[in-house]
Design an enzyme around this catalytic site. Structure first.
Site, PDB file in Angstrom:
ATOM      1  N   GLN A   1       7.965 -23.234  13.031  1.00 51.06           N
ATOM      2  CA  GLN A   1       7.897 -24.703  13.014  1.00 51.06           C
ATOM      3  C   GLN A   1       7.473 -25.181  14.397  1.00 51.06           C
ATOM      4  O   GLN A   1       8.146 -24.889  15.392  1.00 51.06           O
ATOM      5  CB  GLN A   1       9.278 -25.276  12.657  1.00 51.06           C
ATOM      6  CG  GLN A   1       9.325 -26.784  12.628  1.00 51.06           C
ATOM      7  CD  GLN A   1      10.761 -27.316  12.593  1.00 51.06           C
ATOM      8  OE1 GLN A   1      11.105 -28.242  13.308  1.00 51.06           O
ATOM      9  NE2 GLN A   1      11.626 -26.714  11.777  1.00 51.06           N
TER      10      GLN A   1
ATOM     11  N   LYS B   1      18.992 -29.202  21.856  1.00 50.26           N
ATOM     12  CA  LYS B   1      18.838 -30.514  21.213  1.00 50.26           C
ATOM     13  C   LYS B   1      20.022 -31.362  21.640  1.00 50.26           C
ATOM     14  O   LYS B   1      21.168 -31.018  21.366  1.00 50.26           O
ATOM     15  CB  LYS B   1      18.813 -30.345  19.682  1.00 50.26           C
ATOM     16  CG  LYS B   1      18.459 -31.619  18.937  1.00 50.26           C
ATOM     17  CD  LYS B   1      18.267 -31.343  17.443  1.00 50.26           C
ATOM     18  CE  LYS B   1      17.721 -32.584  16.764  1.00 50.26           C
ATOM     19  NZ  LYS B   1      18.504 -33.008  15.638  1.00 50.26           N
TER      20      LYS B   1
ATOM     21  N   CYS C   1      14.972  11.166  -5.706  1.00 43.25           N
ATOM     22  CA  CYS C   1      14.539  10.546  -6.967  1.00 43.25           C
ATOM     23  C   CYS C   1      15.491   9.448  -7.399  1.00 43.25           C
ATOM     24  O   CYS C   1      15.078   8.384  -7.866  1.00 43.25           O
ATOM     25  CB  CYS C   1      14.454  11.592  -8.075  1.00 43.25           C
ATOM     26  SG  CYS C   1      13.271  12.906  -7.742  1.00 43.25           S
TER      27      CYS C   1
HETATM   28  N1  3NM Z   1      17.885 -28.837  15.233  1.00 41.83           N
HETATM   29  P1  3NM Z   1      18.800 -23.346  19.784  1.00 41.83           P
HETATM   30  S1  3NM Z   1      19.887 -27.913  16.473  1.00 41.83           S
HETATM   31  C1  3NM Z   1      15.938 -28.178  16.625  1.00 41.83           C
HETATM   32  O1  3NM Z   1      21.253 -29.278  14.218  1.00 41.83           O
HETATM   33  C2  3NM Z   1      17.378 -28.196  16.336  1.00 41.83           C
HETATM   34  O2  3NM Z   1      19.452 -29.973  13.261  1.00 41.83           O
HETATM   35  C3  3NM Z   1      19.213 -28.779  15.188  1.00 41.83           C
HETATM   36  O3  3NM Z   1      18.179 -24.736  19.370  1.00 41.83           O
HETATM   37  C4  3NM Z   1      20.048 -29.397  14.154  1.00 41.83           C
HETATM   38  O4  3NM Z   1      18.413 -22.354  18.782  1.00 41.83           O
HETATM   39  C5  3NM Z   1      18.366 -27.621  17.122  1.00 41.83           C
HETATM   40  O5  3NM Z   1      18.155 -23.053  21.121  1.00 41.83           O
HETATM   41  C6  3NM Z   1      18.145 -26.835  18.368  1.00 41.83           C
HETATM   42  O6  3NM Z   1      20.266 -23.538  19.916  1.00 41.83           O
HETATM   43  C7  3NM Z   1      18.511 -25.396  18.208  1.00 41.83           C
END
Ligand code: 3NM
Length: 509
Positions: free
Chosen positions: A39, A139, A419
């Protein structure tokens, strides 16, 4: 394009995570390690920059035959013609995205609660990203940290509401060290995760290919009980056209793993049997001209019905007759899985030097790297899953290559163990879970077989091959029963690892 959600890479171009590396190079390395879906996520780039970056990634993902999705920016996905998008919870947004993308594109939706997950499924989401599992620096505006148990509650609610077939991945703070625990703790008999979505575990990894391989190993190991359970729940038909030596033990192995065996060598029955939702094993161990005709007719019946066929080219390299038989079989239909020892698989791959095999045993001493390349090449050439058996079994679907280090030497001292592994593979590969991922199904069969043999050899009454056989059947049965009842203690013995095959990494799609 069949979608493998197992290792799901979400990109991040911020310096804190990507550093000074090139995003396309990081994505390519993670695909080499077995990432199955990507993504492109960039919240701040201009439209033109996003289109440029996404196009560059699309060129890479296409070479590996895996889908590229774009986060949120549906117009970017439409412009570059990639496989779909991943969006948030807004229902209007979903309908608009579907309108813009058409009926066939992937639309994934984020869900952090049972209500959100159900709403997304009702709207028609192709798959769900469930989280946030653990707190993450990646995030900043995550809604709620739900942990593996929160994920499990969502999965259970989806299954109860009839959305059990919607694929799910979890996201948030997942990496190679905790992925196995997250997958195990979030799974229930009713529904398990299809994979793990990660950002920093791949994008910030010093070696993204190695990190992807470590994640893939965890994902495939976690899928073993799902496949075993799926066989136990559905009792699939395993139609064996097998050799004279192993008829009885192959039928007993099928029963022990929870399948329904039928040992039918007369191909006039195949069209009827192919309609019963099972799989066919073509095992050419005691091939005759008449037998070969029957194999070909049954192969066609199962191919026509769209049902899986497992080919076991027993002794393929031993005689001119068998080399010719295997050539005929390979050119006459499609196989879901081809399995054999190293000599047999070398013969299947063909090439200039035919393999001189002594009887049905393998005479080929290949290194692990050579065996890995061999199965990958057989898988690519015949568009199937290939399994080479030995002290280490190696399995590939042409893109992912996995080793299974389970099995006891007593397996090599009884007749037909290879087998009957083919019979077990047939049961796994036509179970609902296994059909969706024949590589995972084949790995599950190799693991269940190997672990059962190790557990059998440990039993006090087992003193050699004679006492091993009944103990082995008991352990296969015991693993099936325990797994169906939710007892996965046996899984601690499972040894599954993704393998690096250097050079010529890119899969032909
Ligand atoms: N979405 P990492 S957490 C892009 O909870 C994303 O929806 C999230 O990053 C959600 O793998 C996240 O480095 C970031 O922890 C995940």
């Amino acid at each position: 394009m069949a979608v493998d959600y197992g290792v799901y890479l979400v990109t991040d171009s911020t310096p804190a995570i990507l550093g000074s590396r090139d995003l396309a190079a990081v994505v390519e390395a993670s695909l080499r390690g077995g990432t199955g879906i990507v993504q492109y996520r960039d919240k701040t780039a201009s439209h033109d920059d996003a289109v440029r970056a996404a196009r560059e990634l699309l060129a890479v993902t296409r070479r590996f035959g895996v889908p590229l999705l774009v986060n949120d920016r549906v117009e970017v996905a439409v412009e570059i013609g990639c496989e779909g998008v991943h969006i948030g919870q807004d229902d209007m947004e979903f309908q608009k995205a579907r309108q813009m993308l058409g009926p066939d594109k992937i639309i994934g939706v984020t869900a952090s609660s049972t209500e959100e997950a159900l709403r997304a499924c009702e709207a028609g989401a192709t798959y769900l990203g469930v989280g946030t599992v653990y707190a993450t620096q990646t995030k900043k505006d995550t809604k709620s940290i739900i942990g593996p148990h929160g994920v499990r509650d969502i999965l259970a609610a989806l299954a109860a509401a009839g959305h059990g077939s919607v694929p799910t991945v979890c996201i948030g703070g997942v990496n190679a060290s905790n992925a196995g625990d997250v997958l195990a703790a979030s799974s229930s008999p009713a529904k398990s995760l299809d994979g793990v979505a990660v950002v920093s575990a791949l994008v910030a990894a010093p070696d993204p290919a190695d990190a992807a391989r470590r994640l893939l190993g965890q994902v495939l190991r976690a899928r073993v009980p799902d496949v075993v359970r799926s066989v136990a729940a559905t009792t699939p038909l395993s139609h064996n056209m097998t050799n004279l030596v192993v008829q009885n033990i192959a039928a007993n192995v099928a029963l022990a793993v929870g399948a329904s065996p039928i040992m039918a060598n007369y191909a006039e029955e195949a069209a009827d049997l192919a309609r019963l939702g099972g799989a066919l094993v073509v095992n050419m161990g005691t091939v005759t001209p008449d037998g070969l005709k029957n194999y070909l007719q049954a192969l066609k019946a199962y191919n026509d019905a769209g049902r899986p066929v497992v080919l076991d080219p027993v002794g393929a390299g031993a005689t001119a007759v068998r080399r010719s038989a295997v050539e005929t079989l390979l050119s006459s239909g499609r196989y879901a899985v081809i399995k054999g020892n190293a000599s047999e698989m070398l013969t299947v791959l063909g090439g200039s030097a035919p393999v001189a095999q002594r009887g049905v045993d393998s005479t080929s001493q290949l290194t692990l790297a050579q065996r890995a390349r061999l199965v990958r090449d057989v898988a690519r050439r015949h568009r199937c899953v290939a399994l080479v058996t030995g002290a280490t079994d190696v399995v590939s679907d042409g893109r992912r290559v996995v080793r299974v280090d389970n099995g006891h030497e007593l397996l090599g001292m009884i007749t037909g163990s290879g087998c009957t592994l083919g019979t077990a593979v047939s049961a796994m590969v036509c179970s609902p879970v296994g059909a969706a991922d024949p590589l995972a199904a084949t790995v599950a069969a190799a693991v269940m077989f190997g672990v059962a043999s190790e557990m059998a050899a440990e039993r006090s009454e087992v003193r050699g091959p004679g006492t091993f056989v009944p103990a082995f059947l008991d352990e296969l049965y015991g693993i099936r029963k325990a797994t169906a009842a939710g007892d996965l203690r046996w899984l601690v013995l499972a040894k599954v690892q993704a393998v690096d095959v250097p050079g010529d990494e890119v899969a032909s799609s």
